[in-house]
Design an enzyme around this catalytic site. Structure first.
Site, PDB file in Angstrom:
ATOM      1  N   THR A   1      37.224  41.920  36.094  1.00 14.93           N
ATOM      2  CA  THR A   1      36.672  42.477  34.617  1.00 14.93           C
ATOM      3  C   THR A   1      37.988  43.771  34.578  1.00 14.93           C
ATOM      4  O   THR A   1      37.769  44.113  36.206  1.00 14.93           O
ATOM      5  CB  THR A   1      35.677  43.183  34.616  1.00 14.93           C
ATOM      6  OG1 THR A   1      34.956  44.329  36.215  1.00 14.93           O
ATOM      7  CG2 THR A   1      34.343  42.545  34.802  1.00 14.93           C
TER       8      THR A   1
ATOM      9  N   THR B   1      39.196  39.921  42.738  1.00 14.79           N
ATOM     10  CA  THR B   1      39.696  39.727  43.831  1.00 14.79           C
ATOM     11  C   THR B   1      39.726  39.171  45.234  1.00 14.79           C
ATOM     12  O   THR B   1      40.980  38.596  45.803  1.00 14.79           O
ATOM     13  CB  THR B   1      40.183  40.929  44.171  1.00 14.79           C
ATOM     14  OG1 THR B   1      38.687  41.826  44.397  1.00 14.79           O
ATOM     15  CG2 THR B   1      40.829  42.147  43.707  1.00 14.79           C
ATOM     16  N   ASP B   2      38.344  38.010  45.159  1.00 14.87           N
ATOM     17  CA  ASP B   2      38.901  37.640  46.104  1.00 14.87           C
ATOM     18  C   ASP B   2      39.625  36.590  46.809  1.00 14.87           C
ATOM     19  O   ASP B   2      39.332  35.741  47.638  1.00 14.87           O
ATOM     20  CB  ASP B   2      36.977  37.099  46.824  1.00 14.87           C
ATOM     21  CG  ASP B   2      35.888  38.405  47.093  1.00 14.87           C
ATOM     22  OD1 ASP B   2      36.631  39.942  46.747  1.00 14.87           O
ATOM     23  OD2 ASP B   2      34.721  38.103  47.143  1.00 14.87           O
TER      24      ASP B   2
ATOM     25  N   LYS C   1      44.713  39.021  50.482  1.00 21.13           N
ATOM     26  CA  LYS C   1      43.927  39.967  50.124  1.00 21.13           C
ATOM     27  C   LYS C   1      43.546  40.526  51.797  1.00 21.13           C
ATOM     28  O   LYS C   1      43.264  40.030  51.925  1.00 21.13           O
ATOM     29  CB  LYS C   1      42.731  39.503  49.354  1.00 21.13           C
ATOM     30  CG  LYS C   1      41.095  41.028  49.343  1.00 21.13           C
ATOM     31  CD  LYS C   1      40.309  40.620  47.996  1.00 21.13           C
ATOM     32  CE  LYS C   1      39.539  41.713  48.418  1.00 21.13           C
ATOM     33  NZ  LYS C   1      38.670  40.794  47.383  1.00 21.13           N
TER      34      LYS C   1
END
Lengths: 627, 434
Positions: B93, B169-170, B246
């Site tokens: 989001t 983002t994961d 990440k």
């Protein structure tokens, strides 16, 4: 100005924020220590955006903050972590902090909730890196008994302290992260306070209860008071950030005066048919060759408006050191712009002629007031618009607002009152169940309440009801006990009067009684029992010590000139007695009374009256027997 | 709750006996996972109350809330001179709404809502939005990558001059790699997300989205990830989709290019979108250079196995027995697994299952010629994963196996630089992306 509180219908409530002395912060494992700003080891820059509510409404206070489009610079330390940086989710609520807040809640006869929910309260002035303050309601429905009656305590919340503002430069605001996250309890009373004096006492009493736990931080900035004030025909105003208890009464009085004055000004404006014109004129040409440094420094661009019928209004004082013009200026200041007006001009290097030209530009009549700001067009226009809105409101009502307490007891505009609907759950923090067992344990270790203490003092020290009540509520109750336990033959009444009335009487003289420490009182009473001076000298000694706290009581006595050699005293009494032998022979033993007055005139405060009376009686007897 | 005669959203009054008398709470019933009754008081605070000995009275019933989420196509007037960008949402989001009455946070996907939350986007481009799916990024799977690639393909075909994919983002790195292999693109395809939730005023979502939009309007025609470059709101990095990882669970600057410098940097300026500037550090495919092409065949039955000291070769045997078609090992150092594993590795390869080695070090390249175990692995037929990230190697193997099953062809493709995933040269600068 004497205030008839009943007539004006004062309603005041207090909100106290007290830092807790926990080992770690509320939502992380960082220590709760404040740092020197030069110890900062990194900084970063952020912006904040207001969240929108479901209805598309944004909290009014939050929206106004966003208008300033500011950059926030945060300074971090080796004692802060990613939680303060808003780079890591918060840890669970600090249990030690919950225990302390429950303890305070129970001391205030409050009802703890069964389950504590942490909320996010939107705050986008940058003082919280995430844009909200985490806060949790711990207890409700308490009460505090005061000499003037019962004050309800509506709520007690546990929340994180905000970062401290350290500098402002243009649109950038600097904050220090050391304070962010220190646990605070917020205690809010109902608007049951009816006088300025009562407000001060309630604050004092709450402060005392907090300190009685032994688990709150002490020192400057560790306790902050906000006051909610309203009067009939006025508006609810919240004054934030009062750090000095003694100012509370003053602030309440000054706010009442401000609102009364604003009501008067409103009536005056309406009577005159005042009008706010929205025409903003570029006046730069008038100031092309100006001698005004203020104008030259800001680049020479000047913009102005005309407030019809406002002449004299802007110059009217509404609080100590603040005029109605200051209220308008607060709005311009928000945009980094200073404001000047014809009620105060010529001044600031602006000439008579320039003022005339200003007035001519607007065809200003006697009754009109021209307001100018020196800034580039864009900034000048937003600032002016804010000023015009405030001027219009002045003709209509007293605005509800949040104000900032100033050191002299006045206050300045800060932002609109926050709307009620600006909280949502902090989903990163689990709820905490408060079970019966936990409350039971805390209850079993509660510090003594006023009521208990009062009963105990009556029994132990033989105080009457009034004095026992007074000292048991007073911040100095513990020093009272220490004095009574340390020295024999000290009248409890004298100690109570000294620690309460005497100190209160010194305050209006401008004496900083807060500087007096336990040792000052203990030493004073020790010397008193050693007959170093008479009890009448106590106020003078305390006054001296408050001004020079580093002085010892011995030294104070000497400096004030109280120190007397008993031989000198004896000689003085002998001299007086010898000069009045005829009188003594005539009156016999009854001569002691009138002579006492003569002797006391010389020795008041230096020697205890009882000692003098005894010596005098002896000397008189000698004369009578010898004669 | 229902059996107590009230439900979520109802306004209730709770009376409770306490030691000091009766206490009354009044507020709106909130959803809760605990056994207590959660209500929102008029002060805005939520509290939990144990239902025992509580006298409850319903004051009023819940108002029916309007369903707010609508999916927008094109919004407002088309602004002449501004490019068309498509925002494809996958569940990450970049905008949220908070309902302060109920405390509920709802992610926003419609173009209107996104533009309302981040009006700057409307100054950068004509935005059209589409929800592709709405899932948490940890629930992402290879079939969703394919669906997303097809959507991107269609949007570009239908005239989008840049694509923004909002993503959790994961697993954004995996999706970025997958799109990199599946798509040959003539326009920018930018993945973006937020590390700090979009329901907080401090969220990195808006700045990331604005920077992403700037990149999506640039002449860079590759699949990239645009995310914060530091903890400050000062610049974003443009990372190549196959080189990005990440590297932090929660910090804003979690995304880093590994074994490569970022393609470029976006200097953010909050005062005006005009002032936001791009800087490029390395060569890249230019807008319009490549024809649009979708190569979306994938072999999903591949796995990534992390080796650790003492790891049992039975782990590898298990995957072989389960019928896996390709295996990526995340080995130690230069790309090793213990000598004990070599027979199992050899047996997998003999059965036609390609085994690729990568390194837990992430930084640096694979070189199995240095030590005995490495040489034994090479002898067994292992494919060196060069300087690919383990995750990128896995996604690439899935894609390669979608294109061919011939072992030698697989080997050739795995060693070939298809989408910037292999760097022939590694410099000191590529050790740290900032």
């Amino acid at each position: 100005m004497e205030i008839d509180y009943h007539k004006i219908g004062l309603k005041a409530g207090l909100e106290i924020h007290q830092q807790l002395d926990t080992r770690t912060k509320l939502f992380c494992k960082c220590p709760t220590t404040l740092r020197e700003k030069k110890e900062s080891i990194f900084s970063f820059k952020r912006y904040l955006r207001a969240s929108k509510s479901e209805m598309g409404e944004v909290d009014e206070a939050a929206l106004e903050e966003e208008k300033y489009s500011r950059t926030f610079i945060y300074k971090g330390y080796d004692s802060t972590c990613l939680v303060e940086n808003d780079e890591e989710p918060p840890r669970e609520l600090n249990q030690e902090a919950i225990d302390i807040s429950l303890e305070v809640a129970l001391l205030l006869n409050m009802n703890p909730v069964d389950e504590v929910h942490t909320m996010r309260k939107i705050v986008i002035d940058g003082s919280n890196t995430c844009g909200f303050q985490r806060t949790a309601l711990v207890a409700t429905d308490g009460r505090l008994s005061t000499e003037e009656g019962l004050v309800r305590v509506d709520l007690l919340c546990l929340e994180e302290d905000a970062a401290q503002k350290i500098e402002t430069e243009g649109n950038a605001v600097g904050y220090s992260l050391d304070r962010l996250g220190i646990p605070l309890v917020e205690i809010g009373t109902a608007p049951d306070i009816k006088t300025a004096e009562q407000a001060r006492k309630v604050a004092e009493q709450l402060g005392m209860i907090l300190r009685s736990t032994g688990k709150v931080k002490r020192g400057l900035g560790t306790i902050r008071q906000d006051i909610n004030i309203s009067i009939e025909g006025g508006a609810r105003v919240e004054i934030k950030g009062v750090q000095n208890l003694r100012l509370i009464g003053e602030i309440v009085k000054n706010e009442i005066v401000r609102q009364l004055k604003l009501i008067e000004l409103k009536d005056a404006l309406n009577k005159r048919g005042a009008k706010v014109e929205h025409r903003i004129e570029d006046l730069s040409v008038i100031f092309e060759g100006t001698a005004s440094k203020v104008i030259k420094k800001s680049g020479g661009e000047v913009f102005g408006v005309c407030l019809r019928g406002f002449s004299g209004i802007l110059g009217t004082e509404i609080q100590p050191g603040r005029r109605f013009g200051s209220e308008l200026a607060d709005f311009a200041t928000k945009y980094g712009v200073g404001l000047m007006h014809t009620d105060e001009l010529p001044a600031y290097g602006i000439s008579e002629e320039e003022v005339e030209r200003l007035k001519r530009t607007f065809d200003a009549a006697e009754d009109d007031c021209v307001v100018i700001v020196a800034a580039e067009r864009e900034r000048a226009e937003v600032a002016m618009k804010a000023v015009l809105r405030r001027a219009e409101v002045a003709m209509r009502e007293i605005p509800k607002e949040t104000r900032r307490a100033l050191p002299n007891g006045s206050s300045a505009y800060m932002r609109p009152l926050p709307g009620a609907a600006r909280m949502y759950p902090e989903t990163d923090v689990p709820q905490v169940d408060i079970d019966e067992q936990r409350l039971k344990e805390i209850k079993s270790k509660l510090p003594e309440t006023f009521e208990h203490r009062k009963v105990r003092y009556k029994e132990k020290f033989g105080l009457n009801d009034e004095l026992a009540d007074k000292i048991s509520r007073n911040v100095n109750f513990s020093i009272f006990e220490r004095i009574m336990d340390s020295y024999e033959n000290i009248p409890a009444t004298l100690v109570v009067r000294t620690l309460t009335d005497t100190l209160t009487e010194l305050m209006p003289e401008g004496i900083e009684v807060e500087t007096l420490e336990d040792r000052h009182f203990l030493d004073t009473f020790e010397q008193l029992t050693a007959n170093a001076f008479g009890k009448e000298a106590i106020p003078d000694i305390l006054k001296f010590l408050a001004n020079k706290p580093e002085t010892s009581v011995d030294k104070a006595v000497e400096e004030i000139g109280l120190s007397v050699d008993m031989k000198v005293v004896e000689r003085l009494i002998e001299d007086i007695v010898n000069s009045k032998t005829d009188f003594i022979r005539e009156k016999g033993a009854r001569a002691v009374g009138p002579l006492m007055g003569v002797v006391m005139k010389e020795l008041r405060g230096k020697v205890d009256g009882k000692v003098i009376s005894k010596l005098l009686a002896e000397k008189v007897k000698e004369v009578l027997e010898g004669g | 709750m229902q059996k107590l005669g009230f439900g979520e959203g109802d306004r209730i009054r709770i009376k409770k006996e306490t030691d000091s008398g009766v206490v009354v709470y009044e507020g709106i019933v909130m959803p809760t996972a605990s056994r207590n009754i959660a209500i929102k008081l008029d002060s805005g605070y939520n509290i939990g109350i144990r239902p025992e000995n509580a006298e409850i009275e319903v004051i009023s019933r819940a108002e029916v809330l309007k369903e707010g989420v609508t999916e927008g196509k094109q919004i407002g007037k088309v602004k002449e001179g501004l490019p068309i960008l498509s925002i494809l949402s996958t569940g990450g989001t970049i905008a949220s709404k908070v309902d302060y009455r109920t405390g509920a946070v709802s992610p926003q996907f419609s173009t209107e809502d996104i533009l309302e939350a981040i009006p700057e986007l409307g100054e950068i481009a004509n935005i059209r939005g589409k929800v592709v799916y709405s899932i948490l990024s940890e629930n992402m799977r290879a079939e969703y990558w394919r669906k997303l690639a097809a959507e991107v393909y269609n949007e570009i075909k239908n005239g989008a001059e840049g694509i923004i994919v909002t993503h959790g983002t994961d697993t954004m790195g995996y999706t970025a790699a997958a799109l990199s292999f599946m798509l040959q693109t003539p326009v920018p395809v930018v993945l973006v997300g937020s590390q700090r939730s979009s329901d907080r005023p401090s969220s990195d979502a808006a700045m990331n989205a604005i920077c992403a939009a700037k990149v999506a309007c640039s002449d860079l025609a590759e699949v990239v990830v645009v995310m914060h470059g530091s903890t400050s709101d000062d610049f974003s990095f443009i990372h190549r989709g196959t080189k990005v990882r990440k590297m932090h669970t929660s910090a804003r600057d979690a995304f880093q290019s590994v074994n490569d410098v970022p393609i470029g940097k976006v200097y953010y300026d909050a005062s005006s979108v005009e002032k936001i500037k791009l800087e490029f550090f390395s060569g890249y495919n230019k807008r319009g250079e490549n024809e649009l092409e979708l190569r979306d065949k994938f072999e999903e039955k591949c796995c990534l196995i992390k080796f650790y000291p003492g790891a049992d070769p039975a782990i590898l045997e298990f995957f072989i027995a389960q019928g896996y078609k390709g295996i990526v090992l995340e080995g130690t150092g230069l790309g090793h697994v213990s000598a004990e594993w070599i027979p199992s590795v050899a047996s997998a390869i003999k059965r036609g299952i390609p085994v690729v080695t990568t390194s837990q070090c992430l930084y640096g390249t694979i070189c199995d010629r240095v030590y005995d175990t490495g040489r034994d692995l090479l002898h067994a037929g292992i494919i060196e994963g060069e300087d690919m990230l383990p995750e990128t190697a896995l996604v690439k193997l899935m894609w390669v196996l979608g294109q061919t099953t011939d072992m030698e062809e697989v080997r050739r493709l795995m060693h070939e630089n298809v989408a910037g995933e292999i760097r022939g040269r590694r410099t000191k600068e590529s050790i740290s992306s900032s």
